[in-house]
Design an enzyme around this catalytic site. Sequence first.
Site, PDB file in Angstrom:
ATOM      1  N   ALA A 202      13.141  -0.726  13.159  1.00 62.76           N
ATOM      2  CA  ALA A 202      14.613  -0.831  12.937  1.00 62.76           C
ATOM      3  C   ALA A 202      14.981  -1.583  11.744  1.00 62.76           C
ATOM      4  O   ALA A 202      16.256  -1.343  11.088  1.00 62.76           O
ATOM      5  CB  ALA A 202      15.198  -1.593  14.141  1.00 62.76           C
ATOM      6  N   CYS A 326       3.365  -6.517   2.277  1.00 69.79           N
ATOM      7  CA  CYS A 326       2.196  -6.887   3.129  1.00 69.79           C
ATOM      8  C   CYS A 326       0.872  -7.232   1.928  1.00 69.79           C
ATOM      9  O   CYS A 326       0.061  -7.996   2.286  1.00 69.79           O
ATOM     10  CB  CYS A 326       1.834  -5.708   3.873  1.00 69.79           C
ATOM     11  SG  CYS A 326       3.046  -5.396   5.027  1.00 69.79           S
TER      12      CYS A 326
HETATM   13  C1  LIG Z   1       5.028   2.883   6.068  1.00 75.45           C
HETATM   14  C2  LIG Z   1       5.294   1.587   6.703  1.00 75.45           C
HETATM   15  N1  LIG Z   1       4.267   1.544   7.900  1.00 75.45           N
HETATM   16  C3  LIG Z   1       4.585   0.176   8.704  1.00 75.45           C
HETATM   17  C4  LIG Z   1       5.252  -0.699   8.185  1.00 75.45           C
HETATM   18  C5  LIG Z   1       5.138  -2.039   9.009  1.00 75.45           C
HETATM   19  O1  LIG Z   1       6.421  -2.140   9.729  1.00 75.45           O
HETATM   20  P1  LIG Z   1       6.788  -3.445  10.543  1.00 75.45           P
HETATM   21  O2  LIG Z   1       7.999  -2.944  11.465  1.00 75.45           O
HETATM   22  O3  LIG Z   1       7.079  -4.624   9.529  1.00 75.45           O
HETATM   23  O4  LIG Z   1       5.722  -3.708  11.368  1.00 75.45           O
HETATM   24  C6  LIG Z   1       5.921  -0.725   6.736  1.00 75.45           C
HETATM   25  C7  LIG Z   1       6.634  -2.007   6.509  1.00 75.45           C
HETATM   26  N2  LIG Z   1       6.420  -1.778   4.897  1.00 75.45           N
HETATM   27  C8  LIG Z   1       7.277  -3.024   4.350  1.00 75.45           C
HETATM   28  C9  LIG Z   1       6.447  -4.406   4.445  1.00 75.45           C
HETATM   29  S1  LIG Z   1       4.764  -4.367   4.579  1.00 75.45           S
HETATM   30  C10 LIG Z   1       6.823  -2.838   2.560  1.00 75.45           C
HETATM   31  O5  LIG Z   1       7.060  -3.666   1.758  1.00 75.45           O
HETATM   32  O6  LIG Z   1       6.614  -1.483   2.397  1.00 75.45           O
HETATM   33  C11 LIG Z   1       5.891   0.589   6.164  1.00 75.45           C
HETATM   34  O7  LIG Z   1       6.688   0.506   4.861  1.00 75.45           O
END
Ligand SMILES: Cc1ncc(COP(=O)(O)O)c(CN[C@@H](CS)C(=O)O)c1O
Length: 399
Positions: A202, A326
């Site tokens: 989200a 990340c």
């Molecule tokens: C393709 C993709 N897959 C998974 C995630 C993780 O989503 P979360 O809801 O935060 O667990 C991300 C989140 N990428 C952020 C934080 S690492 C970026 O700076 O690119 C994403 O882009």
Amino acid sequence: MQVYLDNNATTMCDPKVVEAMLPFFSEQYGNPNSLHKFGSSTHPALMNAINQTYKAINASDNDDIVFTSCATESNNWVLQSVWIDHVLNGDKNHIVTTEVEHPSILSTCKFLEEQGVKVTYLPVNEEGVVEAHTVKSFITDKTALVSVMWASNETGMINPIKEIGEICKEKGVLFHTDGVQAVGKIPVDLQDVHVDFLSFSAHKFHGPKGIGGLYIKDSQELSPLMHGGEQMGGRRSGTLNVPYIIGMGKALELATENIEETMAKIRAKRDRLEDALLELSDTFTVGNRDNRTPNTILISIKGVEGEGMLWDLNNGEIGASTGSACASEDLEANTVMLAIGADNELAHTGIRLSLSRFTTDAEVDYVISHFKNAVARLRGISSSFAKQAPTKGGEVQEC
Ligand SMILES: Cc1ncc(COP(=O)(O)O)c(CN[C@@H](CS)C(=O)O)c1O
């Protein structure tokens, strides 16, 4: 002026989303699984949010959508449970993915390799896109899952998910796509594109952090990772995060109700920004704009270290990144730029700019001006660049 251009990392919660969530923190705060009115009073809003979520990705009533804490959980769930169901308790032993997936895919695949699973990490082309024929060529009768992200968080480049889905369907191989950078940003129609599993989150489309989901086609079997409590039909135990589920539903409604118009407005600002920055000598951006999410620029600026540029932008109150948040702690080269063939020096010069529907023209003007001044400043003190005379053609000649 403060300008936030790191929307691929996370987005601002739309005020309308916050408004929709508020009543469910301290007014209608019951546990939806409780039999009393405090619990059941949450059900109408929950059902509405579920319907908004199904509508946003055009999921059918036969499909399941299970709420998770984030896309990292959704990604871990699919990979680890396919391993449990089809490797430990089946006759498969192989997963196909790509070199440029998000760490929540790549790290989980590394964990599975330690358990004996064979993982193929497919290369991408010079645009950072995996080609469908490449996927097809690595599928064997032992392949349990293909997992390819719908759109790249680093470059915005969009993979041929429809083609890959057709290949997986034809070969009878499960297909997962990490849809985090696609859902709410570009059209996602799961009646048109065959995927078995789709992860989403989200906080990428102006919803709250800490809620995401996993789409499961035809409600097919997938061992749960979270046990105890039997919520979501036993698929994902844990008390439902009512305000966040409602927030995600509202965010999806707002993001998708006029998505073509929203995409066009964001793209116009992105293209204007990208055109202006490419007037700088010895710069290039990754990927064809027509096959890229409308909000993303990954630009390489020869002679300017990415971290140095981020520091200068931050001093100008501009928030950007060198790539995935990340990976922002380590000063490693941008892995996607390495994957598309950039050398190590060039791969340290990448800057990711990601806009949103809240980005204004005045902000774009400010970023253009500050970015150009920053590049001039940093190149002026760059030992590696100062000796070279930049040329229009991008081929820099020794002085
Ligand atoms: C393709 C993709 N897959 C998974 C995630 C993780 O989503 P979360 O809801 O935060 O667990 C991300 C989140 N990428 C952020 C934080 S690492 C970026 O700076 O690119 C994403 O882009």
